[in-house]
Every structure is written in C-alpha cells, then in structure tokens.
Design a protein around this motif. Sequence first.
Motif, mmCIF file in Angstrom:
data_model
loop_
_atom_site.group_PDB
_atom_site.id
_atom_site.type_symbol
_atom_site.label_atom_id
_atom_site.label_comp_id
_atom_site.label_asym_id
_atom_site.label_seq_id
_atom_site.Cartn_x
_atom_site.Cartn_y
_atom_site.Cartn_z
ATOM 1 N N VAL A 1 -3.569 -2.934 -0.984
ATOM 2 C CA VAL A 1 -2.218 -3.175 -1.475
ATOM 3 C C VAL A 1 -1.403 -1.879 -1.480
ATOM 4 N N VAL A 2 -2.008 -0.797 -1.958
ATOM 5 C CA VAL A 2 -1.266 0.461 -2.023
ATOM 6 C C VAL A 2 -0.914 0.936 -0.618
ATOM 7 N N LEU A 3 -1.844 0.730 0.311
ATOM 8 C CA LEU A 3 -1.607 1.118 1.693
ATOM 9 C C LEU A 3 -0.392 0.379 2.247
ATOM 10 N N GLY A 4 -0.323 -0.916 1.987
ATOM 11 C CA GLY A 4 0.796 -1.709 2.496
ATOM 12 C C GLY A 4 2.064 -1.468 1.693
ATOM 13 N N GLY A 5 1.910 -1.346 0.412
ATOM 14 C CA GLY A 5 3.067 -1.168 -0.463
ATOM 15 C C GLY A 5 3.042 -2.217 -1.556
ATOM 16 N N MET A 6 2.887 -1.777 -2.805
ATOM 17 C CA MET A 6 2.683 -2.767 -3.858
ATOM 18 C C MET A 6 3.982 -3.281 -4.455
ATOM 19 N N LEU B 1 5.585 -8.385 1.306
ATOM 20 C CA LEU B 1 4.615 -8.435 2.395
ATOM 21 C C LEU B 1 3.688 -7.227 2.429
ATOM 22 N N GLY B 2 3.853 -6.328 1.449
ATOM 23 C CA GLY B 2 3.005 -5.131 1.419
ATOM 24 C C GLY B 2 1.519 -5.449 1.470
ATOM 25 N N PRO B 3 1.020 -6.342 0.587
ATOM 26 C CA PRO B 3 -0.409 -6.636 0.614
ATOM 27 C C PRO B 3 -0.878 -7.150 1.979
ATOM 28 N N LEU B 4 -0.051 -7.966 2.638
ATOM 29 C CA LEU B 4 -0.426 -8.490 3.951
ATOM 30 C C LEU B 4 -0.557 -7.353 4.955
ATOM 31 N N VAL B 5 0.453 -6.469 4.969
ATOM 32 C CA VAL B 5 0.436 -5.357 5.926
ATOM 33 C C VAL B 5 -0.791 -4.481 5.681
ATOM 34 N N SER C 1 5.113 4.682 -1.550
ATOM 35 C CA SER C 1 5.448 3.245 -1.626
ATOM 36 C C SER C 1 4.796 2.441 -0.509
ATOM 37 N N GLY C 2 3.860 3.030 0.229
ATOM 38 C CA GLY C 2 3.119 2.265 1.222
ATOM 39 C C GLY C 2 3.842 2.167 2.545
#
Lengths: 329, 288
Positions: free
Chosen positions: A255-260, A264-268, A309-310
């Motif tokens: 999640v942090v990688l994508g942006g929490m 769509l952050g968790p998906l990315v 922010s991911g």
Amino acid sequence: MSGRLLAGALLALLLALPFLPMGGTRQQYVLHVVIQIFLWSFIGQAWSLMGRFGLVSLGHGAFLGVGAYTTTLLWNFYSLTPWIGVLIAVGMAVGIAVVLGIPSFRFRVVGHYFALVTLAVGEVIRLLIIAERDWTGGSLGLTLKTAGSDWSVFAVQFADKRVFYYASLALFVAGLWVWDSVDRSMARSGLEAIGEDETAAASVGIHVTRFKLGITVLSAALTAVGGVLYAQYFSYVNPDTLSGIGVSLKIVFAVVLGGMYSLLGPLVGTALTTALSEGLRIAFGLKLLGMAETIYGLLLIIFIIFLPSGIYGSLRQVLRRRATKTAPA
Amino acid sequence: MIDPIFLVEAAINGILLGGVLALLALGLNLIFGVLDIVWIAYVDLVMLCMYAIYFLNAVYGWPIWAAGVASLGLGALLGVGVHLLIISPILTSAPINQLLATGGLLFFLQSFATFLWTTDHKTVRLSLPSYEVAGIFLPATRLIPFAISILAVIALYLFLTRTYIGTAIRAVSQDRDAMALMGANPQRVYIVTSAVGGAMAGLAGALLIIQYSVHPFFGAQFGPLTFMVCVLGGLGNMVGAFIASFIMSEIIAIGGVVISTEMGYVIAFVVFIVMMFVRPGGILARRQ
C-alpha cells in the motif's frame, strides 16, 4: 466524464479477460496472477482505510488469519458452508477489532504505540494458531477438505479459476466502492481531523473513540473477507503466510509503495510487487529465492525517503499540479 | 502437577534469557531515546552480526572471542551506516514513515540473507561445560552470555553517566531542541548513539549465537519481543527496559514450561498489550 468512460472500458476489458484467446496454460497463469493482485489489493484497501487516517496497524495479519482459519476449520470439522462461515469469520474479526480498539482508543494509544500493540495482536493470533496444532495443523498449515467435485457452490470450491477471478474482481470493485464512500463521507473529515490532532477534534465535538472504532471495525471486517477468499482459492492456510508480522508488513508495504492516500494506490503497489516477484521467479526460477523481497525492501526504503506518498499518489500530485498550472486563471 | 524443580529451572533460564534480552532492548532503547525512531530492523542487524561470527568462526577458523570483537565493530559500522543512509534523510518525517523505512530495511536484510545464505539454520559449535547445582542444570553457554551481558549493561550505564558524550546523549534524549541551543552538535550525538546501539547489537549477536542457531528469520523471531520489552519499560527509559526484559523473559520461560512455548509468548504479548492500556508510559512511569 472521460475518466468515467475510461473506467467503464477498463472494467469491460477485465470482465472479458478470462475469455480472451490466450491458450490454456498461459490463461491459467495470467488468471492466477491477476486473482492474487485483486485479492491483495482488496486487503491493502482495507488496511489503507485505517492507515490513511494515521491508524497504522502492523497487525492486519490477525484479521486475515482469523478470517481464513474460521471458515476453513468450520468447513473441515463441521462441513459448514463458507457462505455462513464468512459471516462468523467477519464476526470474529470484528470482535477482535472491538476488544482491541475500545481500550486503544479510550486510553489514546496512538502512533508508534498503536502500531506496536497491533503488531503484538498479529503475533498473538499467529502463535495461537501454531499452539492449537491439534486442530489447526500448527505451523504445517491446513488443507481445505475437498468437496469431492469440480464445481461446488455449497463448499465454494471450483476447479475453474474463472470463478475466483470474477469473485476477486467483484471483491476488489466492492472494496473500491467502500473506500470511495468513506472518502466522500462526513466521517472522512472527522477522521482526518482526529488524525491531525485528537484533542482539537474532540473539542469541536467529534466523537473520537466512535469514529476510530468504526473505521477499525470496517477495515477488520473487509480484511477477514479477504482472508476467507484466500483460503477458498488456495484451499490451504498457513499461520506464517496469513498471520504474524511478515504478512502484516507485506500488506502495509504494497500500500505504501502504491500510495495510501489514493483510491488506486493499493492496486498499483500490489500489482508492482506481484509483477516483480513473479517476473523474478520466471526469469531465475528458485535460484534467486528471496531476491524479489530484497528488491522491494530496497524500493520501499527509497520510496519512503523520496516519494512518501507512493508511486500513484506522487504521479497524481504531479498531474494535478500541471493541471492547475495550465488552467486559465 | 509440575515438579517444582522444573519451575525453578525455568525461572533461572528466564533470568539468563533476560540478561541477553536486556542487552538487545537497551541498545534499541538507547537509539529510540535519542532519535525518537523505532528501528524495527534492529534485531536484523543482530542477525547479520551472528552470520558474521558464524562465518569467521566456523568457516575461517577464527577463535570465538576474536569473531565476537569483530562483530562488535561490524555492529557499530552497521549502526552508523543505517543512520547515515536511512535515518538522517527522514529524521523530520512523520513517525509512521520512519517506522516503515526501517521496516523496509527489515524486509531487505531478511530477504537478502535468505538469498545469500538460504534458510538453513547455522550453528557455532562450542564445547562448554555444564554445571549442576542442587539438581538444576546450568549450561555455560547460557551463563557466560548472561555474565557478559550484565557487564555490558553496566559499561553502558557508566558510559552514559560518567563520560562527556554520554551526558550529551542523555541530554538529547531529554530535549533535543534545547541541546542544539546549548551549542552541542546533535548530528555527532546521533552518530555516536547509532554506533553504540549498533555495537550493542554486535555484542548481542555474539552472545546469542552461542545459544541459538542463526537463520534469516531470526530478526522476525526476536524483533517483536525486543520492541515490546522497550515499550513495556518505557521507550527511552533504560532502567525500565532492564526490568521489563526480566519480566518478559520470566513469563516466557515459566509459561513455556507450564503450558507450551507458544503459549508462553502469547501470555507475554497479552501482558504487553494490557500494560499498554494501563501504563502506556512504561512500568516505571507515573500516570499523569
């Protein structure tokens, strides 16, 4: 408007994916990877419901493990259909969330302390699963009792991956909807205020404990549902892959990688970590065991330092900044 | 009914485990007190040091004490490295980001160790005698680490109270802004703290490899326990952490004998959770 059109087209493509001509084994593989991405994205979304408001839980493995083990044990020992089992699983997860949440929020266990308390809860669940090895199989894990047919709605066991594909897609979309509803609701402002300054929030009449408990219960319930789908799909559960510090951190990292802070952050994040580990696995087989995690541990450190922010979150910030710049004054 | 002799033996084992746990917890707590950052990957640094000793001793044939000294140095270097590369860029970020960055380090070290050395358990074989006192078994592999660990804790205490830089470290942990106003250089204090904390990780590694085998998930096994000891003692509170490590190790040792190993840990963790609600400032803190 174009955004909505794009989303519709994307959804149509995803719905059609299992029927695209790709050849049998490749199709199975693609579906397997996509199912995992949807499943873990859904769990990541559930986590980010709390995480974005400063309630960083390092123990979501507790809810995941409880969800997966509840339905599996009920099915294996009492042949109870997972359709009912999932309700009990969610109930158990909610129960844990309440027992953990009320004192945490009453006594204002926040920040590091909340993270460490949840971490302890995740470990407790993992150790309890291992300790009760007579019926949970301990650290060897537990295989789901087979329903005896390739297609059993009652047991929620299907040999056809497409069923799980649609199930995970549906769950994922439902997760997006929940995230979006929270994002649009009044509760969001309240929770953001609490995340900023609890005392100030309380002084303007926000019921801090109730708001925090609500979002925790919601997050726990969704995570448990994710755990149930995991168990049904893999038909094997293991305390180390479902509970404890390892999986809890993995959820957080994706999640942090994508942006929490973005929908769509968790998906990315999940798609990226899954693609990385699958890619390395295909390229190097088992020779490079641990390499994928090594790389994403490294990526994570770099991201936290340079792009807090991911990926998706930062991309969106850049786009938005450009949009405001080009907009006529 | 359990034979009382087993309970006494478990209690003694608990004290012996507590000594090493205290060393781990004090190193982590020192860093926390000064930098206000929890190094989630602290025990993974210990794991690296354990591997270093294993290779120096078992593969290159160094004597164990020389490997231990090398591990102390390696720990200090790792501590400084972690501080300069990871901690200093995020010193002012949100606490959660700091937690996650060191969490990323945990993942990195754990997976990199898996990649380099596989998941096999590696052991340093030492033939040390065991002593029997009144029917209770006391292996030297536990007594020696305990003794060294207590000496190290005393040395740390003297360092913090009797030396100039030690006083500076304590000053920063009390009020970091005032410290800078007094003309001290916080950056230097941070580096010394990280080096001392790292060296304690190296020493802990040397003491742990005598009793435990090392594997990439060693950090995941001891890490949570170490944070809990720190928090239970009060983050930054040295005396509290020292006492808390013995409380936790006694619960684990006695619970392990009376019920089962896992349940010993479960009880310890539950005690931790409950204590967080009752005494969030640590066992020695007064309630406001």
